[in-house]
Each structure stands twice: as C-alpha cells, then as structure tokens.
Design an enzyme around this catalytic site. Structure first.
Site, PDB file in Angstrom:
ATOM      1  N   SER A   1       0.911  -1.224  -0.041  1.00  0.00           N
ATOM      2  CA  SER A   1       0.030  -0.061  -0.002  1.00  0.00           C
ATOM      3  C   SER A   1       0.750   1.174   0.045  1.00  0.00           C
ATOM      4  CB  SER A   1      -0.868  -0.030   1.124  1.00  0.00           C
ATOM      5  OG  SER A   1      -0.329  -0.377   2.436  1.00  0.00           O
TER       6      SER A   1
ATOM      7  N   GLU B   1      -0.600 -12.230  -1.537  1.00  0.00           N
ATOM      8  CA  GLU B   1      -1.943 -12.418  -1.802  1.00  0.00           C
ATOM      9  C   GLU B   1      -2.443 -13.731  -2.571  1.00  0.00           C
ATOM     10  OE1 GLU B   1      -3.180  -8.797  -3.482  1.00  0.00           O
ATOM     11  OE2 GLU B   1      -2.263  -7.603  -2.035  1.00  0.00           O
TER      12      GLU B   1
ATOM     13  N   GLU C   1      -9.251  -9.619   4.399  1.00  0.00           N
ATOM     14  CA  GLU C   1      -9.460  -8.357   4.057  1.00  0.00           C
ATOM     15  C   GLU C   1     -10.983  -8.296   3.518  1.00  0.00           C
ATOM     16  OE1 GLU C   1      -6.537  -6.247   2.043  1.00  0.00           O
ATOM     17  OE2 GLU C   1      -7.897  -4.241   1.533  1.00  0.00           O
TER      18      GLU C   1
HETATM   19  O1  KIV Z   1      -0.278  -3.201   1.591  1.00  0.00           O
HETATM   20  C1  KIV Z   1      -1.089  -3.378   2.488  1.00  0.00           C
HETATM   21  O2  KIV Z   1      -0.915  -2.324   3.401  1.00  0.00           O
HETATM   22  C2  KIV Z   1      -1.801  -4.616   2.565  1.00  0.00           C
HETATM   23  C3  KIV Z   1      -3.192  -4.056   3.489  1.00  0.00           C
HETATM   24  C4  KIV Z   1      -4.115  -3.388   2.598  1.00  0.00           C
HETATM   25  C5  KIV Z   1      -3.769  -5.491   3.889  1.00  0.00           C
HETATM   26  O3  KIV Z   1      -1.780  -5.450   2.304  1.00  0.00           O
END
Ligand code: KIV
Length: 284
Positions: free
Chosen positions: A48, A118, A185
C-alpha cells in the site's frame, strides 16, 4: 526500548488465549518508530506504500526494490517489533523459484520476520516452497488489491454463500501449505469468524470484523493522512492532513509577514567578532 520482539509462537499463544494482536502498516523510519513506541505487536511494510507514499492509483506498479528500501528503513526504526514484508505484484506469481528468491531478499536485505502474499489455493505452491526455505509466510485473502482488476475493483468479498465457501477453502489450503497466519480483508465478520474458528493459526482482519485474532489498519488512514478515498472499514483516529496543511500555511504566512525567523531561531556571532569584522571591512 525494553520491549521484547514477538515470535510466531507468541502470536500463536495470543490466539489461543484470546488476546487480540494489533498491527499497523509503516513505510518509513518515523512512522515505524511511532508504531513501536505505541506498542504495536506487528508492523506490515505493505505494498500500500504505492498509494500512500508514491501516489499510484493501485499497488500494481510497486516494485521489489521499493519494498526492500522501505522495509530497511522500518527495520532500522523498529528493532523490537515483528515486521512483515509485503510481496509486491509479480514478485511471486511468475514462478516458485522467483517467489523463494524474492521472499529471501526481504529477509537478507531488510531483516523482516515474515513475508505476506496475496491469494488462496493458487499461491499455495509458493507458500509451501517459501516455508520449506525456512521463512514465515502470512496468507492474504478476501479483497486482494493486487488482483482488484479481476475482482472488479476494491470491493468487499465473500458476501454470498458460494464466495464465502471458496474463501474458507482458500484459508484451509493456506494453513495446510504451512502459513503461520492469514489476513482477511474486506469480508463480512461472520465469514471471518468461521475462518478464525476453522483454522488453528491466527486469522487477522482488516475490514473483516471484531472477532478476528487481531486487527490491521493502514497507518495513513489511522493518522488521517491519506486523502484519496476512505474505505468503509477505516476509523480515522486523527486528522494529520489538516494539521500538517495548517502548520505549512502558518509557516508560509509567517515568512510572508516577516515574522519568521525570529531572533531565537538564529545563531549569535562570537562576542566581539562582529566589531572586528566591521573594522576589517572598513579597512578594505
Ligand atoms: O499493503 C497493504 O497495506 C496490505 C493491506 C491492505 C492489507 O496488504
């Protein structure tokens, strides 16, 4: 700072005793030090960072180099916190060998404690291989932002019986492949709770309700810095964006109005040296 870094077994015991784990993302030295000082059980250096630090519209453009670079800074600040490095898009999908190599880079170059990737059943061969390589893997199911195109956007998942069944099957497969925990999530709380009760490993939530074994939030959301959009599951505990804009504009106004810098923000010449300088200047 006196705090002992948790291990996977501490996290496992927390699940068993019902103590909630709390964790947050951090991408830089300062926020990681704040997270450690605030007593976080874990820090995620999430991909993120692509949206929160670099201003991309999704996490897809994020590279291994960026993730390693930010993980290194986080580790320097949070020496006593369990750190999870997030495998970016295409760092584990191409081949199992590539996945193990990239997971290893997080450990060798940034000294993370675990990596997260993921996907459900389709990434279980990678989870097994990375685990066999001696590393800890956290699964991530539900809304998986790297495949938001396939999911039709940043949308809640597992809202029908069939979709929820698939998620539960994915979670079971991830545990069987050797993951030490799973992050769920944007999934209805009832579904996350079934997953929590079904698995023996910790099941964490971001937007999946209160019954999980712990909660993750994005630091830029908690502090109220990220302004592009606010997911339904976010609680902003501060509004640092407004506070920072106010600080910057107060500084701007002070300079424009000749109020900054004041004398207290300047350095004094050594006693007698100014007179000496003036005399020298006059002499030419
Ligand atoms: O990259 C991230 O912060 C994440 C969260 C959205 C779970 O994978």
């Amino acid at each position: 700072m006196g705090k002992k870094k948790l291990t996977r077994w501490d996290l496992q015991k927390m699940k068993e005793s019902g103590e909630k784990a709390v964790w947050i993302t951090a991408y830089d030295y300062w926020n990681a030090s704040f997270a450690e000082k605030a007593g976080m059980d874990m820090i995620l250096v999430g991909d993120s960072l692509g949206m929160c630090v670099y201003g991309y519209e999704s996490t897809v453009p994020v590279t291994m180099e960026q993730c390693i670079y930010h993980s290194e800074a986080v580790r320097r600040a949070a020496k006593n916190t369990f750190i999870v490095g997030d495998m970016p898009f295409l760092s584990y999908q191409i081949s199992i060998e590539n996945a193990v190599l990239n997971a290893g880079r997080f450990h060798k170059e940034a000294a993370v404690d675990a990596i997260k990737l993921e996907g459900g059943k389709r990434v279980c061969p990678q989870i097994r291989a990375i685990t066999d390589g001696g590393m800890l893997v956290m699964g991530h199911i539900g809304l998986t932002p790297q495949s938001s195109g396939q999911l039709g956007g940043f949308k809640a998942q597992g809202r029908t019986a069939d979709a929820a069944f698939e998620l539960i099957e994915d979670a079971k497969a991830i545990q069987k492949a050797g993951a030490f925990s799973v992050l769920v999530e944007a999934v209805p709380p009832e579904v996350c709770n079934i997953i929590r009760k079904t698995l023996t490993i910790p099941v964490y939530s971001i937007g999946a309700g209160i019954d999980a074994d712990g909660q993750l939030m994005i630091s830029s959301d908690v502090a109220g810095v990220f302004q592009a959009f606010t997911p339904k599951f976010v609680k902003k505990y501060e509004n640092l964006a407004d506070k920072t804009i106010k600080a910057f504009s107060d500084y701007r106004d002070d300079v424009k109005e000749g109020k900054f810098p004041a004398l207290e923000h300047t350095y004094k010449m050594v006693d007698g040296e100014l007179d000496k300088l003036i005399t020298n200047l006059k002499k030419g």
